[in-house]
Scaffold this motif. Sequence first.
Motif, short mmCIF file in Angstrom:
data_model
loop_
_atom_site.label_atom_id
_atom_site.label_comp_id
_atom_site.label_asym_id
_atom_site.label_seq_id
_atom_site.Cartn_x
_atom_site.Cartn_y
_atom_site.Cartn_z
N TRP A 197 -10.85 -0.21 6.78
CA TRP A 197 -10.63 -1.00 5.58
C TRP A 197 -11.72 -2.04 5.31
O TRP A 197 -12.28 -2.09 4.21
CB TRP A 197 -9.26 -1.69 5.69
N ASP A 242 0.86 -1.17 0.00
CA ASP A 242 0.00 0.00 0.00
C ASP A 242 0.90 1.24 0.00
O ASP A 242 1.89 1.27 0.73
CB ASP A 242 -0.84 -0.04 1.29
N SER A 301 -9.46 -4.44 -7.71
CA SER A 301 -8.45 -3.92 -8.63
C SER A 301 -7.30 -4.90 -8.89
O SER A 301 -6.77 -4.93 -9.99
CB SER A 301 -7.91 -2.59 -8.10
N TYR A 346 -3.90 0.45 -11.13
CA TYR A 346 -4.59 0.71 -9.87
C TYR A 346 -4.95 2.20 -9.78
O TYR A 346 -6.07 2.57 -9.41
CB TYR A 346 -3.69 0.30 -8.70
N TYR A 347 -3.99 3.04 -10.17
CA TYR A 347 -4.20 4.49 -10.16
C TYR A 347 -5.42 4.83 -11.01
O TYR A 347 -6.32 5.57 -10.59
CB TYR A 347 -2.94 5.16 -10.74
N TRP A 371 -9.02 -2.79 -3.29
CA TRP A 371 -7.99 -3.84 -3.40
C TRP A 371 -8.49 -5.17 -3.97
O TRP A 371 -7.93 -5.66 -4.96
CB TRP A 371 -7.34 -4.00 -2.03
N THR A 380 -5.60 7.29 1.72
CA THR A 380 -5.11 5.95 1.38
C THR A 380 -6.25 4.93 1.26
O THR A 380 -6.27 4.10 0.36
CB THR A 380 -4.16 5.45 2.48
N SER A 430 -8.16 4.26 -1.81
CA SER A 430 -7.62 3.38 -2.84
C SER A 430 -7.65 1.94 -2.37
O SER A 430 -8.01 1.03 -3.11
CB SER A 430 -6.21 3.79 -3.23
N SER A 431 -7.31 1.71 -1.09
CA SER A 431 -7.22 0.31 -0.65
C SER A 431 -8.61 -0.33 -0.51
O SER A 431 -8.70 -1.55 -0.47
CB SER A 431 -6.43 0.19 0.64
N VAL A 440 -8.64 3.95 -9.29
CA VAL A 440 -9.00 4.86 -8.20
C VAL A 440 -9.64 6.12 -8.78
O VAL A 440 -10.67 6.59 -8.28
CB VAL A 440 -7.75 5.21 -7.36
N THR A 495 -0.67 -0.15 -4.68
CA THR A 495 -1.86 0.69 -4.83
C THR A 495 -1.62 1.93 -5.70
O THR A 495 -2.56 2.67 -5.95
CB THR A 495 -2.39 1.14 -3.46
#
Length: 892
Positions: free
Chosen positions: A507, A81, A476, A150-151, A473, A466, A469-470, A154, A145
């Motif tokens: 999370w 991450d 993605s 992944y970017y 997970w 953060t 984005s996670s 997001v 991440t």
Amino acid sequence: MSLSTRYNPADIETRWYTHWEERGYFRSVPDAREPFTIVIPPPNVTGVLHMGHMLNNTIQDILIRKARLDGKNACWVPGTDHASIATEAKVVRWLREEKQLRKADLSRESFMDYAYQWKDKYGGIILQQLRRLGASCDWERTAFTMDEGYYRDVLRVFVDLYRRGKLYRGRRMVNWDPEARTVLSNEEVLYNEENAQLFHIHYRLEDGADGVVIATQRPETIFADVAVAVHPDDPRYAHLHGKRLLVPLIDRPVPVIFDTYVDREFGTGALKVTPAHDPNDYELGIKHGLPVIDTIADDGRINDACAYTPIVGLDRFEARKRMKGILETSGHLVKTEDYRTNIGRSERTNAVVEPRLSLQWFVNMSSLGEPALRAVLDEEVRFFPPSFQNLYRTWMENLRDWCISRQLWWGHRIPAWYLNSEPLHQETHVFVATTVEEALDIARRETGNTALTAADLRQDDDVLDTWASSWLWPISVFDGFEKPDGEFAYYYPTSVLVTGWDIIFFWVARMIMAGYEFKGRRPFRDVYFTGMVRDKQRRKMSKSLGNSPDALQLIDDYGADGVRYGLMSSAAAGNDILFDDKLCENGRNFCNKLWNALRLVKGWEVSDAPADPDAARRNALAARWLSGKFQTVLRDVEANFQSYRLSEALLGLYGFVWDDFCAWYLEMIKPDFGAPIDRETLETTLDLFSGFMVALHPFMPFITEELWHQLRERAPGDDCIAQHYPRAGETDNALVRRVETAKEIIAKVRDLRNQHQIKPKEALELWVRRNDNTDDLLREPGLREIVRKLAVLKSFEPCTDEPDDSRSFIVGADQYHVVIEREIDAEAESLKLREELAYQEGFLRSVQAKLQNERFVSGAPAQVVDNERKKERDALERIAIIHALLEKYANP
RNA sequence: GGGCGCAUAGCUCAGCCGGUUCAGAGCAUCUGCCUUACAAGCAGAGGGUCGGAGGUUCGAAUCCUUCUGCGCCCACCA
């Protein structure tokens, strides 16, 4: 014998890990098998392995290896991450200490260059360290991440939420970290009771008359006051209607307002209202239409808006100290009192959080929470242990909007653009899109100005939280947004998530929301919550406390298998574990036990001649008994895996291997010194031993792989990791019971040896006087031989009368006599017998009381009643035996 | 202030939809062993009225009530 008496894990572990990786056992691609999927809780990219990771990843590896042995397509996705604020803080410190650079002096681009330099140097160390632990991740799937894909995901989700009206930009009272100079979500603020002072400050009335005394913790904020509030029904202040008070020192008039929010009991019952620096005051301000005066800058210093210049530029705590003296001198300070109050601090920087009015991005949680809450309550997502449902529910029922913007650079830059012509930090035109080109199109359309170019736009400076984005997970990492019909369709939903309960809100909850919001499905079937690893004083192990052992050193000292055992042996789901090196020592000792069992069986000479009939019967019975016990253990193991009781599963196997296999079975079949073992017994033993290795493999992968290969020559690819997990079969319970009885007899004889200090090698005579009602053990072929061997007997025969010079004991309802030619202390023997008699009589009374109770006999199940009758018979029999023995001692 | 959970052997805990294998495991303690797989070991042993009180039941560590003592989460009265 060439093998060392000590198991030495170091070289064995690296050798096997390399072997597994080379043979591709960790690799998973979709195929016809049922998938079993775990995505790792991605550690901070700059993290190093600590005890929490070790526990967490050991559990995941156990589940993955078990699934692989069960024939499933096991896929464990590793990754890291970017951990926006935590990593940025580290990079900032590194720049300051190593490069003498301040973030403020760097451009965004050069800061990011340095951040990537740091990440390339230190990032992913933890993934290397996980290999030492034995983690069987599919390394080719390693994700990050901030990977390109992944970017993209997001940003896509951000835009999607915005377009569907679930994301908005707004000026709100937020938690501000003045050290990191960023907003924090509510979950990133930790409250603790600390010492503080309450200042009683006098505010005069505008007309010069005596005013009121207010109580505040923060005298440095009085210059941001816009009102003083009192309770409408408070008689002390009734005369203040329509009056104005003067802020001390600057004499700015502020109105008195009346609101039931004020607690008449607290302090003086009068409250200064400072909307810019307190969330409750902010609400009051809105309600009463008050202005906002913001006197604290983003770094926690008093800013120019403060009309009292002597404190401008000071840090808020310095200003507070100064204000105390100033107010004392000016005569405004009535008194100060010490008290305890909850202070909120930033989870990352530990700075005292400053409530601050600020323009940020928020996710509207009202529609996201609903399906995610229902999924858990309906157990579509199952929690282990289920008690965490409560915690989850209370949080989900009180969801507040999620602030997802952060004033940082390291992270996913918010895909929103503004017009250069409009002022910063104002609620102006905003164009949300994944690319600047798209944003430009929108801008032209919305402003009607087709002449706009990219140069007229500027991108939002902030990055995303953060967790924004996670929370994607599990989707993605399988490219579920870009290619929903690809691997994603096979691997998703994942099977189980293994994580600490401390991030259930950060999370777990958000992944569940994202799963339903973006894919309409749960992200995982089960969630296994691990406890926190604590030291013996129950403090959470952490780097800052310095109470956490070095994870790699621990592996060096005890072997990965030893550490894994240590962690797992006391780790029930959800329970904190009190960690102690002793636990790992147990694990290391267990490895050594296995190793020496190997040395024993590999050290025997083998004979192709059949064993003599006694030994053949004995060994055959031993094998049937052991394999019966193994089936029972396997059934328990399966049940324990089903309910994620991994420590129970491990302890069951441990007890079986150590006691049943090593302490009993191997002693039963062990040939006399120097004598060979017959081939059949050896082969059976090697097969059984191999089976235990497979059963233990998920928990202790290295030593089991090593022994699997030491036990027999194996063809290439015939590795322990790739076997089928043994399936539980039938157990011959009657046979197992007989051998258990035999063990009891052996223990009694050994006890007599202890008591009478008889040498282990001195063979004894054992006689049994059977009760007609009991099972005839001697009928079981091989059983007599087992007892003779392990109890070291000359003979073991039935008798009708008690032999001379014998000591007696009772097993079941049968009477046993060991001939010991030593003088009998009749007094001592009688005493022991009388104690035993008293116990047995008490036991009998309680059994009979039940049986004489009509309601018990008619109400309880027949089986239970029968059992009580059997207990009664046996007790009567035992009592009769004891009476007879007492008689003998009384009349020798 | 609101909510959740825990209390079982000296320590850490398991058992908890009531009844056979219900009072268990590991560590620690005690006794005896350097017995040719293992002293990182072997053979034995002791130790708990399952926090207190009441109730339900033929029967309670297990279900209910209450008290006591801990722990945690949420809220945040200046």
